[in-house]
Design a protein around this motif. Structure first.
Motif, short mmCIF file in Angstrom:
data_model
loop_
_atom_site.label_atom_id
_atom_site.label_comp_id
_atom_site.label_asym_id
_atom_site.label_seq_id
_atom_site.Cartn_x
_atom_site.Cartn_y
_atom_site.Cartn_z
N LEU A 145 0.80 -1.04 -0.03
CA LEU A 145 -0.10 -0.09 0.06
C LEU A 145 0.68 1.35 -0.10
N VAL A 146 1.88 1.25 1.03
CA VAL A 146 2.59 2.47 1.00
C VAL A 146 3.51 2.92 -0.30
N LEU A 147 4.05 1.81 -0.86
CA LEU A 147 4.94 1.95 -1.81
C LEU A 147 4.42 2.03 -3.10
N SER A 148 3.02 1.75 -3.10
CA SER A 148 2.16 1.94 -4.44
C SER A 148 1.41 3.38 -4.39
N VAL A 149 1.14 3.73 -3.36
CA VAL A 149 0.35 4.93 -3.18
C VAL A 149 1.46 6.31 -3.14
N MET A 150 2.19 6.11 -2.01
CA MET A 150 2.90 7.57 -1.87
C MET A 150 3.69 7.96 -2.84
N PRO A 151 4.51 7.26 -3.71
CA PRO A 151 4.90 7.84 -5.00
C PRO A 151 4.07 8.45 -5.86
N THR A 152 2.98 8.18 -5.79
CA THR A 152 1.87 8.72 -6.87
C THR A 152 1.50 10.38 -6.04
N LEU A 153 1.74 10.54 -4.86
CA LEU A 153 1.72 11.58 -4.14
C LEU A 153 2.61 12.54 -4.66
N LYS A 154 3.93 12.00 -4.72
CA LYS A 154 4.94 13.00 -5.25
C LYS A 154 4.67 13.16 -6.58
N TYR A 155 4.48 12.41 -7.32
CA TYR A 155 4.34 12.63 -8.80
C TYR A 155 3.14 13.52 -9.20
N GLN A 156 2.03 13.22 -8.53
CA GLN A 156 0.89 14.29 -8.85
C GLN A 156 1.29 15.81 -8.55
N VAL A 157 1.96 15.87 -7.33
CA VAL A 157 2.26 17.15 -6.91
C VAL A 157 3.36 17.69 -7.78
N ASP A 158 4.25 17.11 -8.16
CA ASP A 158 5.34 17.46 -9.24
C ASP A 158 4.88 17.97 -10.54
N ARG A 159 3.60 17.31 -10.94
CA ARG A 159 2.75 17.61 -12.07
C ARG A 159 2.10 18.99 -11.97
N ARG A 160 1.30 18.90 -10.82
CA ARG A 160 0.25 19.99 -10.76
C ARG A 160 0.62 21.51 -9.71
N ALA A 161 1.69 21.34 -9.27
CA ALA A 161 2.00 22.35 -8.28
C ALA A 161 3.11 23.28 -8.69
N LYS A 162 2.96 24.70 -8.42
CA LYS A 162 3.62 25.61 -8.95
C LYS A 162 4.99 25.95 -8.00
N SER A 163 4.50 25.71 -6.90
CA SER A 163 5.46 25.99 -5.62
C SER A 163 6.59 24.85 -5.70
N SER A 164 7.70 25.30 -6.06
CA SER A 164 8.87 24.35 -5.76
C SER A 164 9.36 24.09 -4.33
N VAL A 165 8.66 24.76 -3.63
CA VAL A 165 8.88 24.65 -1.89
C VAL A 165 8.08 23.34 -1.80
N LEU A 166 6.72 23.51 -2.21
CA LEU A 166 5.90 22.39 -2.03
C LEU A 166 6.09 21.08 -2.62
N ARG A 167 6.57 21.17 -3.72
CA ARG A 167 7.28 19.99 -4.48
C ARG A 167 8.50 19.32 -3.45
N GLY A 168 9.26 20.31 -3.27
CA GLY A 168 10.41 19.74 -2.60
C GLY A 168 10.09 18.93 -1.19
N ALA A 169 8.90 19.90 -0.28
CA ALA A 169 8.51 19.02 0.82
C ALA A 169 7.76 17.77 0.67
N THR A 170 7.11 18.04 -0.27
CA THR A 170 6.38 16.71 -0.58
C THR A 170 7.50 15.39 -1.07
N THR A 171 8.56 15.60 -1.62
CA THR A 171 9.42 14.89 -2.17
C THR A 171 10.07 14.09 -0.46
#
Length: 228
Positions: A145-171
């Motif tokens: 569950l963790v390794l299937s879902v959590m990478p999608t959080l980073k991937y979607q935030v990288d695709r959709r977020a303008k803020s580099s701070v938010l992208r970095g914090a999510t990573t």
């Protein structure tokens, strides 16, 4: 790198990992199989699994913490489900929802399907009973569950977020949370070590297939809306 080339590389990587998972699953059932499990059930790689289990011991507190933290990836799934639902309501057509979100829904369903299959057809059982019951142990469902879902959080935030701070914090959050959860399940003593390995192979293989599907879909549509 073009989306087509990237998609092919991710497809090949995903297929290779899924084949590795299938081979690993087969090996577990025929290499060093001994009746060391609950009620004398057979466990593959018995010598290694016994050594590792005795090395770590059983830590139910760690098990309970990682069990409760399993709510986090479930919450991530619900958030993306809500995002897709909002797009569906606003755009009034399922086919107008961003393709990466539609594929994400399919991907999550495949992950659930994989979990259900191994619950119905157990490969082995946990080293210890949980609430006095034998439970299927392979692959580790929480790790999957963790390794299937959590990478999608980073991937979607990288695709959709303008803020580099938010992208970095999510990573940082995604990587830290995932590593701690996998290590927690590994040392909790409620799984055989080979259960964790199987879950890692399956989860990363499925995620790479998702990335490949999105890369191919991106060739046929514009960049997704910026939601954050």
């Amino acid at each position: 790198m073009s989306n087509k080339t990237q998609g092919r590389r991710e497809l090949l990587a995903g297929l290779a990992l899924l084949v590795a998972f299938a081979l690993w699953t087969a090996l577990i059932q025929c290499v060093d199989v001994q009746p060391i499990g609950q009620n004398g059930t057979n466990i593959g790689f018995a010598t290694f699994n016994t050594w590792f289990h005795e090395l770590t011991g059983v830590h139910m507190f760690v098990y309970l913490i990682t069990d409760w933290l399993g709510i986090v990836p479930i919450a991530v799934c619900l958030c993306f489900g809500a995002l897709g639902a909002v797009q569906l309501i606003r755009r009034k057509s399922l086919f107008q929802v961003d393709a990466d979100l539609l594929l994400l829904g399919v991907y999550y369903i495949l992950v659930i399907f994989g979990y259900v299959v191994f619950e119905i057809i157990p490969i082995n059982y946990r080293p210890i009973p949980i609430d006095s019951m034998m439970e299927a142990s392979y692959p580790s469902s929480t790790t999957l569950l963790v390794l299937s879902v959590m990478p999608t959080l980073k991937y979607q935030v990288d695709r959709r977020a303008k803020s580099s701070v938010l992208r970095g914090a999510t990573t940082v959050f995604t990587a830290t949370f995932s590593v701690l959860m996998v290590l927690g399940r590994l040392v909790a003593g409620v799984h055989w070590a080979t259960d964790i390995v199987g879950a890692i192979l399956l989860a990363i293989g499925l995620f790479m297939m998702y990335l490949s599907a999105v890369a191919f879909a991106d060739r046929r549509k514009v960049k997704p809306d910026t939601e954050v």
